[in-house]
Write an enzyme that holds these catalytic residues in place. Structure first.
Site, PDB file in Angstrom:
ATOM      1  CB  THR A   1      17.989 -25.328 -28.137  1.00 19.58           C
ATOM      2  OG1 THR A   1      18.657 -26.536 -27.790  1.00 19.58           O
ATOM      3  CG2 THR A   1      16.901 -25.610 -29.169  1.00 19.58           C
TER       4      THR A   1
ATOM      5  CB  CYS B   1      11.247   8.366  -7.674  1.00 21.89           C
ATOM      6  SG  CYS B   1      11.850   9.433  -6.370  1.00 21.89           S
TER       7      CYS B   1
ATOM      8  CG  ASN C   1      18.352   4.312 -23.469  1.00 22.46           C
ATOM      9  OD1 ASN C   1      19.482   4.758 -23.677  1.00 22.46           O
ATOM     10  ND2 ASN C   1      17.971   3.896 -22.294  1.00 22.46           N
TER      11      ASN C   1
ATOM     12  CG  HIS D   1      11.686  -5.882 -26.675  1.00 21.00           C
ATOM     13  ND1 HIS D   1      11.248  -4.910 -25.803  1.00 21.00           N
ATOM     14  CD2 HIS D   1      12.994  -6.070 -26.407  1.00 21.00           C
ATOM     15  CE1 HIS D   1      12.261  -4.545 -25.023  1.00 21.00           C
ATOM     16  NE2 HIS D   1      13.317  -5.229 -25.375  1.00 21.00           N
TER      17      HIS D   1
ATOM     18  CD  GLN E   1      15.603   2.813 -27.509  1.00 19.86           C
ATOM     19  OE1 GLN E   1      14.624   3.269 -28.111  1.00 19.86           O
ATOM     20  NE2 GLN E   1      15.462   2.094 -26.411  1.00 19.86           N
TER      21      GLN E   1
ATOM     22  CB  SER F   1      16.698  -5.746 -28.669  1.00 18.13           C
ATOM     23  OG  SER F   1      15.742  -6.414 -27.886  1.00 18.13           O
TER      24      SER F   1
ATOM     25  N   GLY G   1      19.072  -7.517 -26.685  1.00 12.20           N
ATOM     26  CA  GLY G   1      20.044  -6.426 -26.755  1.00 12.20           C
ATOM     27  C   GLY G   1      21.106  -6.512 -25.672  1.00 12.20           C
ATOM     28  CB  THR G   2      20.869  -7.208 -22.050  1.00  8.07           C
ATOM     29  OG1 THR G   2      20.062  -6.071 -21.745  1.00  8.07           O
ATOM     30  CG2 THR G   2      21.829  -7.468 -20.905  1.00  8.07           C
TER      31      THR G   2
END
Lengths: 144, 398
Positions: free
Chosen positions: B240, B328, B154, B204, B182, B202, B74-75
């Protein structure tokens, strides 16, 4: 991510609460930065006989508050003042680098509470080293 | 030690790979390993596998086979779409429009282009996280070359009015890209009907393998290459081919889009019971994102007076995997840019929890969360100085 000691103090925090007739109160942090600590101290004959905390924050913030209150109990005010953020972090067997500010906050809370006591007793306040971090209005790490 | 069951509620982060998908991939590691660019006949098998997969992806999107390009995820797809269109069309203009709640793959690509002299408008969203088509219409100038708005968010799961936004872009002759990472498998997508020129996905995120994605590029879109090298993917994406990944992506998208309404209904039923239960049992909680137009598996909820990471650690302690938009955990001290864009106060943004449901969940998982979460929240509130103040304030008000 956290040491066993941090997890222990996070899951079984010591000294949670607020001393009703506290002799010194220190509140540091800012809700918009994601952490606030309120430390209350009971002081007799220059000795910290009780220390409690209330904390809004992440796991490290809660563990740091718990450890800091443990470390200052039974100490003279002079000794309690010397409990540094490093000492808190070391006693917790280390904190992740991005969480070090939590231990700084704990040191700041103790300092504020001690100075609150000194102010109430017309004693000169001691100088805080990390004032810019204690005071979240000017905190470089949090711009809110 | 007794084996404890993990309750996985972080499907927006990633999903397990379906055994079916893994089986489809396996022969392409050991048996059919030939480089598709080679001349010898064993390479033909891999070449055909790639094209089969391309058809599977095209079918899922309502696109043509030759409009699908495989990428590393995706990136990469987002980077390629945005930088590639910007560079190829800079003579026409230097203005890009996006939203404030995009994934960092989009936001940081836009920020990179700003340093290169492009101008970027970041559209605001309403309190539910919706981009307004009117705002888009107003933001378009004669220098605008690209609009990029995510299909579904997301963090808060809000589904954007993609067809409408796409129609506005098309009317003004501006390319329209959507990050649909998403959305695949959760909402039906038809790139033609929805006026989409470029779309990122993407594998995954829909039970396929990691490290493989695709970019749909409508025929005729002017776009520069991102990766330079060999002549793979019709000379548009060098390197490839990741054959096992491509085969896995094809099978995964086929499975994920076979019954979108049925799948979504099953996941949403669990999700809705969880939301209702949480709101019943926990006071001072609010749902972030759109009440209806949201991904079927998404819950984003803020609990006042407490901080998100401390909730996560407790949940992790009993084997519940969740996520937070709060600072955090993500390594920075900033709260979620998405929650802030919806106007949620900073201090409440810090106390947000994201639970994303999917095929790793059983209805019983909902009951476990409903048992554990109220205890965790109340334990943390007991030690929060903010909570106490509010209790006092309320007493004073009476």
């Amino acid at each position: 991510m956290y040491s066993d000691k941090v997890m222990d103090h996070f899951k079984n925090p010591r000294n949670v609460g607020e001393i009703e007739d506290a002799d010194g109160i220190g509140e540091v942090g800012n809700p918009s930065c994601g952490d606030i600590m309120k430390i209350t101290l009971k002081i007799k004959n220059n000795i910290v006989v009780d220390a409690k905390f209330k904390t809004f924050g992440c796991g490290a913030a809660i563990a740091s508050s718990s450890m800091a209150t443990e470390l200052v109990r039974g100490k003279t005010l002079e000794e309690a003042w010397e409990v540094s953020n490093k000492a808190v972090a070391e006693a917790l067997e280390g904190l992740p680098p991005i969480k070090m500010h939590c231990s700084v906050l704990a040191e700041g809370g103790i300092h504020k509470a001690i100075n609150d006591y000194r102010r109430r007793h017309s004693l000169p306040e001691w100088e805080e080293k990390n004032l810019h971090i204690h005071d979240h209005d000017n905190d470089v790490e949090c711009q809110h | 030690m007794a084996e404890r069951r993990i309750i996985y509620m972080d499907h927006a982060a990633t999903t397990f790979t379906r055994p079916d998908v893994v089986s489809a991939m396996l022969p392409y590691f050991t048996e059919h390993f030939g480089n598709p660019s080679s001349v010898y006949s064993i390479a033909r098998v891999t070449k055909e596998a790639i094209e089969r997969s391309r058809i599977q992806v095209a079918t899922a999107l309502g696109a043509e086979q030759d409009e699908i390009y495989f990428t590393g995820g995706g990136t990469e797809s987002d980077n390629w779409a945005i930088k590639g269109v910007a560079l190829a069309n800079r003579k026409r203009g230097n203005h890009i429009i996006t939203s404030k709640i995009e994934h960092h793959a989009v936001l940081h690509s836009c920020q990179f282009l700003e340093k290169e002299g492009f101008e970027v408008t970041y559209l605001p969203v309403d309190r539910n996280g919706m981009v307004s088509p009117e705002d888009l219409e107003k933001a378009i100038t004669d220098r605008t070359i690209l609009v990029t708005i995510m299909y579904a968010n997301n963090e808060i799961g809000t589904i954007e009015p993609i067809a409408e936004l796409g129609a506005i872009a098309r009317k003004h002759n501006v390319y329209f890209h959507t990050d649909a990472v998403q959305a695949i498998g959760s909402v039906p997508i038809d790139v033609k009907a929805q006026n989409i020129d470029l779309l990122s996905l993407s594998a995954h995120k829909f039970y396929g393998p990691k490290g493989i994605g695709a970019l749909y590029i409508k025929k005729g879109v002017r776009i520069e290459n991102l990766l330079h090298g060999g002549g793979q993917e019709k000379r548009r994406r060098a390197g490839t081919e990741n054959i096992p990944g491509i085969v896995g992506l094809g099978r995964a998208i086929e499975l994920a889009t076979a019954d979108i309404p049925g799948h979504s209904a099953r996941v949403a039923a669990m999700r809705d019971r969880l939301v209702t239960g949480i709101l019943e049992k926990i006071p001072y909680a609010r749902i972030n994102g759109h009440p209806e137009k949201r991904l079927p598996g998404n819950i984003n909820i803020s609990f006042e007076f407490i901080e998100g990471e401390s909730i996560l650690i407790w949940l992790d302690d009993v084997g519940i995997c969740a996520s937070t938009g709060s600072a955090c955990t993500s390594g920075s001290l900033e709260p979620s840019h998405v929650l802030l864009a919806t106007g949620l106060p900073v201090e409440i943004s810090h106390g947000s929890l994201r639970l994303t449901l999917g095929d790793a969940n059983k209805p019983g998982d909902v009951d476990v969360i409903l048992d554990v979460l109220p205890k965790v929240v109340s334990k943390l509130r007991e030690m929060s100085p903010l909570h106490q103040k509010t209790e006092k304030d309320r007493r004073c008000d009476v």
